[in-house]
Design an enzyme around this catalytic site. Structure first.
Site, mmCIF file in Angstrom:
data_model
loop_
_atom_site.group_PDB
_atom_site.id
_atom_site.type_symbol
_atom_site.label_atom_id
_atom_site.label_comp_id
_atom_site.label_asym_id
_atom_site.label_seq_id
_atom_site.Cartn_x
_atom_site.Cartn_y
_atom_site.Cartn_z
ATOM 1 N N THR A 130 5.265 4.449 -38.873
ATOM 2 C CA THR A 130 5.288 5.008 -37.515
ATOM 3 C C THR A 130 3.875 5.502 -37.216
ATOM 4 O OG1 THR A 130 5.832 7.175 -38.365
ATOM 5 C CG2 THR A 130 7.678 5.782 -37.732
ATOM 6 N N GLU A 141 11.605 2.531 -35.925
ATOM 7 C CA GLU A 141 12.776 2.835 -36.746
ATOM 8 C C GLU A 141 13.974 1.956 -36.407
ATOM 9 O OE1 GLU A 141 10.724 4.969 -35.401
ATOM 10 O OE2 GLU A 141 10.507 6.814 -36.557
ATOM 11 N N LYS A 175 9.819 21.586 -18.656
ATOM 12 C CA LYS A 175 10.960 22.465 -18.427
ATOM 13 C C LYS A 175 10.585 23.520 -17.401
ATOM 14 C CE LYS A 175 14.776 23.705 -21.283
ATOM 15 N NZ LYS A 175 15.247 24.241 -22.525
ATOM 16 N N TRP A 181 15.042 20.336 -16.435
ATOM 17 C CA TRP A 181 14.078 19.326 -16.854
ATOM 18 C C TRP A 181 13.558 18.492 -15.685
ATOM 19 C CZ3 TRP A 181 16.948 17.049 -21.726
ATOM 20 C CH2 TRP A 181 16.844 17.979 -22.772
HETATM 21 P P1 ADP Z 1 5.173 5.225 -31.841
HETATM 22 O O1 ADP Z 1 5.033 5.459 -30.367
HETATM 23 O O2 ADP Z 1 5.294 6.493 -32.634
HETATM 24 O O3 ADP Z 1 4.259 4.191 -32.379
HETATM 25 P P2 ADP Z 1 7.192 3.346 -31.562
HETATM 26 O O4 ADP Z 1 6.176 2.324 -31.300
HETATM 27 O O5 ADP Z 1 8.280 3.082 -32.488
HETATM 28 O O6 ADP Z 1 6.566 4.631 -32.087
HETATM 29 O O7 ADP Z 1 7.673 3.857 -30.173
HETATM 30 C C1 ADP Z 1 8.961 4.295 -29.942
HETATM 31 C C2 ADP Z 1 8.999 5.150 -28.712
HETATM 32 O O8 ADP Z 1 8.325 4.527 -27.620
HETATM 33 C C3 ADP Z 1 10.384 5.388 -28.215
HETATM 34 O O9 ADP Z 1 11.046 6.399 -28.937
HETATM 35 C C4 ADP Z 1 10.127 5.762 -26.757
HETATM 36 O O10 ADP Z 1 9.744 7.117 -26.629
HETATM 37 C C5 ADP Z 1 8.942 4.912 -26.404
HETATM 38 N N1 ADP Z 1 9.384 3.727 -25.676
HETATM 39 C C6 ADP Z 1 9.553 2.477 -26.147
HETATM 40 N N2 ADP Z 1 9.922 1.643 -25.169
HETATM 41 C C7 ADP Z 1 10.011 2.383 -24.040
HETATM 42 C C8 ADP Z 1 10.367 2.106 -22.675
HETATM 43 N N3 ADP Z 1 10.681 0.883 -22.260
HETATM 44 N N4 ADP Z 1 10.350 3.130 -21.810
HETATM 45 C C9 ADP Z 1 10.018 4.386 -22.192
HETATM 46 N N5 ADP Z 1 9.668 4.699 -23.448
HETATM 47 C C10 ADP Z 1 9.662 3.717 -24.363
#
Ligand code: ADP
Length: 542
Positions: free
Chosen positions: A186, A331, A439, A444
């Site tokens: 991650t 994940e 908030k 929210w």
């Molecule tokens: P990181 O951002 O830590 O690299 P990931 O690439 O796994 O982790 O990203 C996952 C996160 O990205 C999700 O939990 C969500 O917050 C955000 N995300 C992914 N796709 C979307 C989407 N289409 N719209 C909004 N948020 C998104």
């Protein structure tokens, strides 16, 4: 009583064997770091992957050993996807945009034995080679003619030489489908990155789901260009789906600017692409400036962060490309939801359809989801009640690598860290990441909604909405805006642009203009950085 069907394990190598038998002459085209366009077929991919599997054995790579890559999207990277996992070792794709300290941390944590890299990343290799603890071999993914003449890296190996020294006879081993196949860390915007370890079973099931019509909708008739990097969550499964369905694959290598992408899409008659919103901005900007049109592109998957409705509209109205808004996470392998229409939407107005496309979409079979209140009680699917989003399924994480961070699950569900609503049709919409919510007076405000509106303004290139301290309301929205080059807009004009589009109390309290908005390693806005930068900002209303 058990069923009487074969117990054939779901293995990644079986995807390659299938492509070799059924789609042998289908093309795989790559823009190379060497500067040219390379093309070959699934038959070549299968042959060279077998040679590479022999080469890995010759390097001493054993079952379950981790093999790292620092590479662009290209055919050699695809060979490693199959050779490493197929032979029982574990492919560890590393994001080259991470800081070298983080790369050292994750290579050590994963205990990588070999690291394959594209020449672009030689400076990173030179920086980390003296520091990493477990890597025995560094392999440059190129041929002898392009090997660096002078480098500080001792005993640098050459990919093509390793491969050519080997026979193309290799029997893919058969083993339990729960065997680990690949891993991805991650991004670790807070704390150290954590490893997510995929299995052959989770990967093959995820690829099946990914290919479905209401998911990524892939077939042998497609020409697929994944802009999403192969170092980021297995390029959203496309290198596996390609073999499963026999699609033509087109890899952009390091050419991710608008011009390079457009040229490749046209020359290879690409029908489907996938990437994060920030890359599409570059492509759309280039096409707009040069008055260009697509001749083959039909749809594009946009995810990783929220796709602004203005982008969906631009793709549709100016270029005839249908946007598939998708959501997922490292994940989750990563696919969770994809926004495909239901029959009723086909009769809806265009504006109603755009409103649906602003949502992240319906759960893909294999991913069960729910939203819960702070006490863990499930909230209704009414499109209004927002709460923490939890998921479960056969390609969702159970534990991080080496048990890092303890047990991540809550009653068998994985908390995504996202805040969302789900409507009566099952369409999920992310309102925020839990750490990004604003908030105000106990209620929210969705930062994503406010950003989407700003992004629809013609002068805005990028907008981030963050919480700013307020004596009365606790937090109020502060809009941080990066303008398009040469474009002008004032604070007052932007705030006026919001009128009638949101409830009054959602109105940003102020707008600040910045030269650039910081992006993370996967192209997402780093809002924690902005919060830090504006932590002492005094709102005019405060
Ligand atoms: P990181 O951002 O830590 O690299 P990931 O690439 O796994 O982790 O990203 C996952 C996160 O990205 C999700 O939990 C969500 O917050 C955000 N995300 C992914 N796709 C979307 C989407 N289409 N719209 C909004 N948020 C998104």
């Amino acid at each position: 009583m058990n069923g009487l069907m074969m117990q054939q394990q779901l293995l990644i190598s079986s995807l390659l064997v299938h492509a070799d038998r059924h789609h042998a002459d289908q093309e795989i085209v790559s823009r190379r770091v060497e500067g040219d366009i390379h093309r070959y077929t699934y038959r070549d991919l299968a042959r060279r992957s077998r040679q590479m599997a022999n080469a890995l054995a010759a390097l001493g790579v054993k079952d379950s050993d981790r093999v790292g890559t620092l590479a662009w999207n290209g055919y050699r990277h695809m060979e490693l996807y199959y050779a490493v996992s197929g032979s029982g070792a574990i492919l560890h794709t590393i994001n080259p945009r991470l800081h070298p300290d983080q790369i050292v941390y994750i290579a050590d944590h994963a205990e990588d034995q070999v690291l394959f890299f594209d020449l672009t990343f030689l400076p990173i290799i030179e920086a980390i080679a003296p520091r990493v603890k477990t890597i025995k071999h560094f392999v440059a993914m190129t041929d002898r003619a392009h090997m660096p003449r002078e480098t500080k890296v001792a005993n640098l190996l050459c990919y093509e030489e390793l491969l050519e020294a080997q026979s193309d006879r290799y029997e893919w081993p058969q083993f339990d489908e729960n065997h680990a196949s690949s891993m991805c860390y991650t991004s670790g915007t807070t704390g150290n990155p954590k490893g997510v370890l995929y299995s052959h079973r989770s990967t093959v099931l995820h690829a099946y789901a990914g290919a479905l019509p209401d998911v990524l909708d892939c077939s042998a008739n497609d020409s697929i260009l994944p802009v999403v990097p192969m170092f980021h969550v297995n390029a959203w499964s496309l290198p596996y789906v390609g073999c499963m369905v026999g699609a033509k694959m087109v890899y952009p290598g390091p050419g991710l600017d608008g011009k390079s992408l457009y040229e490749l899409m046209e020359s290879e008659q690409v029908t489907l692409s996938a990437g994060v919103p920030t890359v599409w901005q570059g492509l759309l900007g280039y096409m707009e400036q040069n008055g260009l049109r697509f001749s083959s592109m039909k749809r594009t998957v946009i995810g990783g962060s929220a796709c602004p409705p203005a982008m969906t509209k631009k793709f549709n109205e100016a270029y005839g490309v249908h946007v598939l808004h998708a959501w997922g996470m490292t994940e989750m392998s990563p696919l969770g939801t994809v926004c495909a229409f239901k029959p009723k939407h086909l009769k809806a107005t265009q504006e109603e359809r755009y409103a649906v496309q602003a949502k992240q979409g319906r759960g893909v079979f294999g991913v069960d989801m729910k939203v819960v209140d702070p006490n863990g009680r499930e909230l209704p699917w009414d499109g209004k009640s927002s709460g923490d989003l939890l998921v479960r399924g056969p390609w969702v994480i159970e534990k991080y690598f080496k048990g890092e961070g303890g047990d991540p699950l809550v009653d068998g569900w994985f908390p995504t860290g996202d805040v969302a609503t789900i409507d009566a049709d099952g369409y999920m919409q992310i309102t925020d990441r839990s750490k990004d919510v604003i908030k105000s007076g106990g209620e929210w405000i969705s930062s994503i909604d406010l950003e989407n509106i700003a992004m629809a303004h013609p002068a805005v290139a990028m907008a981030a909405c963050i919480a700013s301290k307020h004596p009365k309301w606790d937090e109020r929205p502060l809009l941080v805006v990066m303008k398009k080059p040469g474009a002008e807009v004032t604070r007052e004009e932007l705030l006026k642009f919001y009128e009638g589009k949101i409830a009054k109390w959602w109105m940003p309290d102020d707008v600040v203009f910045v030269e650039s908005i910081p992006l993370g390693a996967t192209g997402k806005m780093l809002k924690n950085r902005l919060r830090e930068q504006f932590k002492d900002y005094k709102l005019p209303t405060a």
